[in-house]
Design an enzyme around this catalytic site. Structure first.
Site, PDB file in Angstrom:
ATOM      1  N   GLU A  60       0.810  -1.202   0.000  1.00 15.96           N
ATOM      2  CA  GLU A  60       0.000   0.000   0.000  1.00 15.96           C
ATOM      3  C   GLU A  60       0.854   1.268   0.000  1.00 15.96           C
ATOM      4  O   GLU A  60       1.033   1.917  -1.015  1.00 15.96           O
ATOM      5  CB  GLU A  60      -0.920  -0.037   1.218  1.00 15.96           C
ATOM      6  CG  GLU A  60      -2.102   0.863   1.084  1.00 15.96           C
ATOM      7  CD  GLU A  60      -3.220   0.465   2.034  1.00 15.96           C
ATOM      8  OE1 GLU A  60      -3.006  -0.418   2.894  1.00 15.96           O
ATOM      9  OE2 GLU A  60      -4.307   1.044   1.928  1.00 15.96           O
ATOM     10  N   GLU A 303     -10.687  17.980  38.789  1.00 15.58           N
ATOM     11  CA  GLU A 303     -11.770  18.946  38.983  1.00 15.58           C
ATOM     12  C   GLU A 303     -11.296  20.368  39.134  1.00 15.58           C
ATOM     13  O   GLU A 303     -11.985  21.297  38.751  1.00 15.58           O
ATOM     14  CB  GLU A 303     -12.610  18.545  40.192  1.00 15.58           C
ATOM     15  CG  GLU A 303     -13.608  17.468  39.820  1.00 15.58           C
ATOM     16  CD  GLU A 303     -14.641  17.202  40.880  1.00 15.58           C
ATOM     17  OE1 GLU A 303     -14.411  17.578  42.049  1.00 15.58           O
ATOM     18  OE2 GLU A 303     -15.676  16.605  40.539  1.00 15.58           O
TER      19      GLU A 303
END
Lengths: 496, 91
Positions: A60, A303
């Site tokens: 490829e 947080e």
């Protein structure tokens, strides 16, 4: 059957040892499912980790593209070629030349070239990428199919362990295009790249290994720069940790007492509570407790920003900055949306591997809930818990409940069965006032207090006080105040 | 095409099997008519010389490559389809 350890992280675990040695394995996947990366890595890890040499047959991409693209993974193919550790067999389409087909032919030249390359460097691994691309080079698919069957036989004869990639059109459907699974039938691996809840989730599944065992089902994986494919072996992680009787401090004398003398050294602790009721404080106390005994602590915060976190800790009398300077603490703040769950997981793992902490805290795991799908999150929690447990260090995780007054969270339902200790922090509304309550819900292998105690927060941190005597319904979120008479009556009910 | 212009070809084969013999036979038949034998053919057995196949990206056999004049052309197969071949050479 004998297996060949590939060296691809996590893959050898789910395949229970690697690829079947001396056989050809088909690696099928849709476009963009990381087939070429996996195939390249199979050779790269062979060279880097076990000194086994490899031949890469490309149908490829031209070798030049592969050399360039894989540099970002940290694989220096060019260098390996010069040292004779890696050989390309370039069968990529030639764009600079007209090609026509007339009459019969076979792919004997390809076979000769592969065999020549293998013998020349003494390769034991062969990667072939991809079968779909060779079909598109020739008009006569029947010849290609026959020839690929011949190739599979020839590879077996060479005694190499081979990996052939092939295309699929759907994530769930026929194994491969062009019916290639008909001649490479024994061993099949599938790579998937599924869109789930608007998030991409990569998984790897070993569909079959003839005559040998492997883990079943899909395992998540990620592709990282400088690492390549990293498979996350969720349920393949063995739970063979030793169980320690050694206690470590929670950072709070009162909480230690509630837990029957502190946390166990190799336990997982879940701290659950609504927003603002003291989870981050408890995390900070946990770290402070560790560092005061000279332990190295790792804090993963999802947080709050670093600045926020450090400022809040100062407010409780804990100086994170100083602890970092002393080398006793490492704080890693990450914005949950900054990466996928798999990438967060790998990050956590590498932080733990590199910093080698004596205790770990994660505040909060719930913040990561929104990053992935429900299934992905569940896997994330189990994996992170396993990493920590394997290190035989205490890990404290916080979970945020959805409602202010309590109730279960998703995090809890995934987490509670693998945690050793569960601590609940709850708001208690009493006589027009919001107070805070703490209780040890579960502590595996130890006596612990059953009461719900009140706790306060001030500039020196957390203070656990007396049990709520005259209140019922705290955990259900509907506290009711009882008169002293009623309390006495209830106590008598349980006396003989 | 002038007579002085020699066409140079290379035919890649594996050993002396029926398909390589067919390719040589058909090649000679077509080029004799077309180019008045102003052709040079080099036959390469890639079993003996695998690096030649590697350098020239040969995947299938037999493969015929026209090396000069430009442009380079690659013809895969035993060349049995003579009309196609003649059309390809521009006749």
């Amino acid at each position: 059957m004998d297996k060949l350890a590939t060296g691809i992280e996590g893959f050898d675990l789910i395949s229970q040892g690697g690829l079947p040695r001396g056989r050809t394995t088909l690696l099928a996947g849709t476009a963009g499912s990381a087939k070429t990366v996996f195939a390249t890595q199979f050779l790269a890890e062979g060279i880097r980790k076990s000194n086994s040499l490899g031949v890469f047959v490309t149908f490829e991409e031209p070798p030049e593209d592969i050399r360039k693209n894989m540099l970002s993974m940290g694989w220096t193919i060019n260098e390996w070629e010069q040292k004779g550790l890696w050989r390309f067999v370039d069968a990529s389409p030639q764009t600079d030349m007209d090609v026509i087909e007339t009459g019969e032919f076979d792919l004997g030249a390809l076979l000769v070239r592969i065999e020549f390359a293998v013998n020349q460097i003494g390769a034991t691994r062969v990667a072939i990428d991809s079968l779909g691309a060779i079909f598109s080079q020739f008009a006569n698919a029947a010849i290609v199919r026959t020839e690929l069957r011949r190739l599979a036989v020839a590879l077996k004869g060479m005694g190499v362990t081979a990996l052939m990639t092939t295309e699929r059109t759907q994530e769930y459907g026929e194994i491969a295009r062009f019916g290639v699974e008909e001649f490479v039938t024994d061993n099949v691996i599938i790579l998937r790249n599924v869109l789930e809840d608007e998030k991409r989730r990569r998984t790897i599944e070993i569909l079959k290994f003839r005559g040998t065992s492997h883990q079943k089902g899909e395992y998540p994986f990620t592709v990282l720069p400088n690492n390549g494919v990293v498979v996350i072996p969720i349920s393949a992680i063995e739970l063979k940790q030793r169980s320690s009787q050694t206690r470590v401090t929670s950072g709070s004398v009162e909480l230690d007492r509630m837990c029957g003398g502190g946390f166990f050294r190799d336990s997982l602790i879940l701290v659950s509570g609504a927003t603002g009721c003291g989870k981050t404080l408890m995390t900070a106390e946990f770290i402070n407790g560790g560092t005061s005994h000279g332990e190295r602590c790792l804090l993963l915060a999802y947080e709050e920003s670093r600045e926020q976190l450090f400022r809040n800790a100062i407010g409780w009398g804990i100086d994170f900055e100083k602890l970092e300077q002393q080398g006793l603490l490492r704080v890693v703040c990450a914005y949950p949306e900054s990466a996928g769950l798999e990438d967060h997981l790998i990050r956590v793992k590498s932080e733990i591997d590199q910093y080698k902490p004596d205790r770990v805290a994660v505040d909060s795991v719930t913040a990561l809930e929104r990053v992935g799908s429900r299934k992905g999150f569940r896997e994330f929690i189990i994996s992170i818990a396993s990493f920590v447990k394997h290190r035989e260090i205490p890990g404290l995780f916080t979970a945020t409940t959805a409602t202010l007054m309590g109730g279960p969270s998703v995090t809890e339902s995934h987490f509670s069965s693998i945690t050793d200790t569960i601590i609940l922090l709850r708001y208690v509304e009493m006589l027009g006032e919001m107070r805070r309550g703490v209780t040890v819900l579960k502590m595996r292998g130890s006596m612990h207090e059953k009461e719900i105690r009140e706790f306060n927060i001030d500039s020196r941190g957390m203070h656990i006080g007396k049990p709520f005597r005259n209140v019922v319904g705290i955990l259900s979120g509907k506290p009711e105040y009882l008169s002293q008479e009623e309390t006495d009556r209830l106590e008598r009910m349980f006396q003989d | 095409m002038t007579d002085s212009e020699v066409q140079r070809f290379r035919l890649y084969v594996i050993g002396d099997n029926p398909s390589s013999r067919r390719a040589r036979f058909n090649f000679e038949k077509v080029t004799r008519d077309l180019f008045n034998n102003q052709v040079v053919l080099e036959v390469i057995d890639i079993k003996q010389n695998p690096s030649m196949a590697e350098d020239n990206h040969i995947v299938a056999v037999p493969t015929l490559v026209r090396i000069s004049p430009n442009p380079c052309i690659k013809i895969i197969g035993d060349l049995t389809d003579i009309p196609t071949l003649r059309a390809f050479f521009g006749v």
